[in-house]
Design a protein around this motif. Structure first.
Motif, mmCIF file in Angstrom:
data_model
loop_
_atom_site.group_PDB
_atom_site.id
_atom_site.type_symbol
_atom_site.label_atom_id
_atom_site.label_comp_id
_atom_site.label_asym_id
_atom_site.label_seq_id
_atom_site.Cartn_x
_atom_site.Cartn_y
_atom_site.Cartn_z
ATOM 1 N N VAL A 195 0.845 -1.196 0.000
ATOM 2 C CA VAL A 195 0.000 0.000 0.000
ATOM 3 C C VAL A 195 0.878 1.243 0.000
ATOM 4 O O VAL A 195 1.797 1.366 0.819
ATOM 5 C CB VAL A 195 -0.941 0.019 1.222
ATOM 6 C CG1 VAL A 195 -1.733 1.330 1.271
ATOM 7 C CG2 VAL A 195 -1.900 -1.162 1.168
ATOM 8 N N HIS A 196 0.612 2.141 -0.917
ATOM 9 C CA HIS A 196 1.316 3.426 -0.972
ATOM 10 C C HIS A 196 0.479 4.468 -0.241
ATOM 11 O O HIS A 196 -0.719 4.611 -0.497
ATOM 12 C CB HIS A 196 1.517 3.863 -2.422
ATOM 13 C CG HIS A 196 1.992 5.276 -2.567
ATOM 14 N ND1 HIS A 196 3.265 5.675 -2.230
ATOM 15 C CD2 HIS A 196 1.337 6.391 -2.976
ATOM 16 C CE1 HIS A 196 3.394 6.965 -2.452
ATOM 17 N NE2 HIS A 196 2.235 7.430 -2.899
ATOM 18 N N ILE A 197 1.096 5.202 0.695
ATOM 19 C CA ILE A 197 0.389 6.242 1.444
ATOM 20 C C ILE A 197 0.761 7.607 0.875
ATOM 21 O O ILE A 197 1.931 8.007 0.900
ATOM 22 C CB ILE A 197 0.726 6.192 2.946
ATOM 23 C CG1 ILE A 197 0.310 4.842 3.543
ATOM 24 C CG2 ILE A 197 0.029 7.329 3.687
ATOM 25 C CD1 ILE A 197 0.658 4.694 5.012
ATOM 26 N N ASP A 198 -0.221 8.305 0.361
ATOM 27 C CA ASP A 198 -0.042 9.682 -0.108
ATOM 28 C C ASP A 198 -0.484 10.593 1.035
ATOM 29 O O ASP A 198 -1.668 10.878 1.197
ATOM 30 C CB ASP A 198 -0.883 9.923 -1.358
ATOM 31 C CG ASP A 198 -0.726 11.336 -1.925
ATOM 32 O OD1 ASP A 198 0.017 12.140 -1.320
ATOM 33 O OD2 ASP A 198 -1.353 11.643 -2.949
ATOM 34 N N LEU A 199 0.463 11.027 1.869
ATOM 35 C CA LEU A 199 0.176 11.808 3.073
ATOM 36 C C LEU A 199 0.535 13.264 2.837
ATOM 37 O O LEU A 199 1.667 13.584 2.467
ATOM 38 C CB LEU A 199 0.971 11.247 4.262
ATOM 39 C CG LEU A 199 0.942 12.056 5.561
ATOM 40 C CD1 LEU A 199 -0.476 12.232 6.068
ATOM 41 C CD2 LEU A 199 1.811 11.369 6.612
ATOM 42 N N ARG A 200 -0.422 14.150 3.095
ATOM 43 C CA ARG A 200 -0.199 15.583 2.897
ATOM 44 C C ARG A 200 -0.669 16.367 4.107
ATOM 45 O O ARG A 200 -1.684 16.026 4.714
ATOM 46 C CB ARG A 200 -0.920 16.082 1.643
ATOM 47 C CG ARG A 200 -0.505 15.300 0.401
ATOM 48 C CD ARG A 200 -1.019 15.909 -0.862
ATOM 49 N NE ARG A 200 -0.655 15.065 -2.006
ATOM 50 C CZ ARG A 200 -0.576 15.491 -3.253
ATOM 51 N NH1 ARG A 200 -0.826 16.758 -3.528
ATOM 52 N NH2 ARG A 200 -0.240 14.676 -4.235
ATOM 53 N N GLU A 201 0.085 17.410 4.434
ATOM 54 C CA GLU A 201 -0.243 18.243 5.585
ATOM 55 C C GLU A 201 -1.213 19.354 5.179
ATOM 56 O O GLU A 201 -1.010 20.036 4.179
ATOM 57 C CB GLU A 201 1.029 18.874 6.168
ATOM 58 C CG GLU A 201 0.771 19.763 7.364
ATOM 59 C CD GLU A 201 2.024 20.491 7.827
ATOM 60 O OE1 GLU A 201 1.894 21.526 8.486
ATOM 61 O OE2 GLU A 201 3.136 20.020 7.512
ATOM 62 N N ARG A 202 -2.273 19.514 5.960
ATOM 63 C CA ARG A 202 -3.257 20.563 5.720
ATOM 64 C C ARG A 202 -3.817 21.072 7.045
ATOM 65 O O ARG A 202 -3.689 20.419 8.080
ATOM 66 C CB ARG A 202 -4.427 20.033 4.860
ATOM 67 C CG ARG A 202 -4.073 19.592 3.460
ATOM 68 C CD ARG A 202 -3.776 20.760 2.542
ATOM 69 N NE ARG A 202 -3.636 20.328 1.157
ATOM 70 C CZ ARG A 202 -2.511 19.922 0.598
ATOM 71 N NH1 ARG A 202 -1.404 19.860 1.345
ATOM 72 N NH2 ARG A 202 -2.453 19.555 -0.671
ATOM 73 N N MET A 203 -4.458 22.224 7.012
ATOM 74 C CA MET A 203 -5.236 22.705 8.150
ATOM 75 C C MET A 203 -6.470 21.820 8.319
ATOM 76 O O MET A 203 -6.981 21.260 7.339
ATOM 77 C CB MET A 203 -5.689 24.145 7.905
ATOM 78 C CG MET A 203 -4.575 25.171 7.992
ATOM 79 S SD MET A 203 -4.196 25.598 9.693
ATOM 80 C CE MET A 203 -5.708 26.425 10.186
ATOM 81 N N SER A 204 -6.957 21.705 9.565
ATOM 82 C CA SER A 204 -8.097 20.815 9.824
ATOM 83 C C SER A 204 -9.307 21.180 8.973
ATOM 84 O O SER A 204 -10.014 20.302 8.459
ATOM 85 C CB SER A 204 -8.452 20.837 11.315
ATOM 86 O OG SER A 204 -7.456 20.179 12.074
ATOM 87 N N GLU A 205 -9.578 22.487 8.805
ATOM 88 C CA GLU A 205 -10.724 22.894 7.988
ATOM 89 C C GLU A 205 -10.566 22.421 6.544
ATOM 90 O O GLU A 205 -11.525 21.971 5.911
ATOM 91 C CB GLU A 205 -10.890 24.421 8.012
ATOM 92 C CG GLU A 205 -11.270 24.988 9.357
ATOM 93 C CD GLU A 205 -10.049 25.317 10.215
ATOM 94 O OE1 GLU A 205 -8.935 24.811 9.906
ATOM 95 O OE2 GLU A 205 -10.212 26.063 11.199
ATOM 96 N N ASP A 206 -9.347 22.523 6.026
ATOM 97 C CA ASP A 206 -9.094 22.086 4.649
ATOM 98 C C ASP A 206 -9.150 20.569 4.527
ATOM 99 O O ASP A 206 -9.524 20.030 3.481
ATOM 100 C CB ASP A 206 -7.727 22.599 4.191
ATOM 101 C CG ASP A 206 -7.656 24.120 4.154
ATOM 102 O OD1 ASP A 206 -8.704 24.745 3.907
ATOM 103 O OD2 ASP A 206 -6.571 24.672 4.392
#
Length: 308
Positions: free
Chosen positions: A124-135
């Motif tokens: 499994v490839h994990i595409d993890l991205r950082e965002r604000m909770s609202e976004d």
């Protein structure tokens, strides 16, 4: 009129829409810029509508483009779920997990979970991205992510969410700093001092910036750094005070001569939640990841039984 929809067009369109840039979107789709431009042009001609507006600031979706994006994400998400579930019966679980999380979740809560999960799900490839909770909520609701890790009192209407751990934001300062002498500190009073902050692109910086704007008081930032480790080093050196997660302080405190004060603001205490459009509608490997996050902290006594 008969319209032929192409999965390659869906993937390319989503990439360009998310990047708001043809060159970066084409690169994500492993296409040359001319080839990507031609595909979008032919797509617009086939649909008979304009999907993008072009400006010096980049590409922006038209109303038709926003509708196409919504459905393209749904189709691709359903395809990922189908692929993942079918792989269970053939050569093992495989697929891509699209995950959005805020700064604290990425640095403090997800690393051990990801390490364990990838050991049991190597395909499994994990595409993890950082965002604000609202976004993050918006991205999960729109189908741009399978799962989101959020904190605070962000509304999650239309989504399912499960709490897994509670934490708080604290203030750190050099040991002899006067702000440490009075017990708990209000964020408003902390803003009277120069601060060390994460980079402007970080979700943590944006969160504190919004909190400061809400009380109409600016942050006086002397130094911006790329990590919490660097934040602690700068605070120890006397560059300013900083606001960090309690979990981060617990992890790093032994290596630094700094002190801590609690933030008295109610929003400083935050519950972290895993959210999805519908947990039972996720692929097997996405459900497994959500379960891994919740179970990791349930074992520590941090949350109750969950419905997954």
């Amino acid at each position: 009129m008969s319209i032929h929809f192409d999965l390659s067009d869906f993937r390319l369109f989503v990439s360009i829409a998310e990047e708001k840039n043809l060159t970066r979107g084409a690169a994500r789709a492993f296409l040359s810029v001319p080839a990507a431009s031609n595909r979008i042009k032919h797509l617009e001609e086939m649909l008979g509508v304009k999907l993008f507006e072009r400006s010096p600031q980049g590409l922006h979706l038209t109303k038709a483009g926003a509708t196409y994006l919504q459905h393209a994400r749904i189709v691709l998400s359903q395809l990922d779920m189908l692929t993942g579930d079918m792989q269970v019966y053939t050569q093992g679980l495989t697929g891509q997990l699209r995950l959005l999380a805020n700064s604290t979740a990425i640095t403090e809560y997800l690393p051990t979970v990801v390490a364990s999960y990838l050991h049991t799900h190597p395909d499994v490839h994990i595409d993890l991205r950082e965002r604000m909770s609202e976004d993050i909520v918006r991205g999960v609701r729109d189908g741009a992510a399978d799962l989101g890790i959020i904190s605070g009192s962000v509304p999650t209407d239309g989504l399912q969410s499960i709490p897994f751990v509670s934490s708080r934001l604290v203030l750190i300062a050099p040991l002899q700093h006067p702000i440490l002498q009075g017990g708990a500190v209000a964020f408003r009073d902390a803003l009277n001092h120069v601060m060390v902050s994460l980079l402007e692109s970080s979700a943590a910086h944006s969160f504190l910036g919004r909190a400061a704007a809400a009380i109409h008081k600016p942050m006086s930032i002397r130094v911006q750094v790329a990590s919490y480790d660097a934040t602690f080093r700068m605070v120890e050196a006397g560059a300013g005070i900083a606001i960090v997660p309690q979990a981060c302080y617990d992890r790093l405190k032994d290596g630094f001569e700094i002190g801590l004060a609690a933030l008295s603001d109610p929003w400083a205490i935050r519950t972290f939640r895993v959210c999805a459009q519908e947990f039972q509608g996720l692929s097997s490997f996405a459900r497994d990841f959500a379960t891994s996050v919740i179970e990791r902290y349930r074992i520590d006594g941090q949350t109750a039984d969950h419905p997954l």
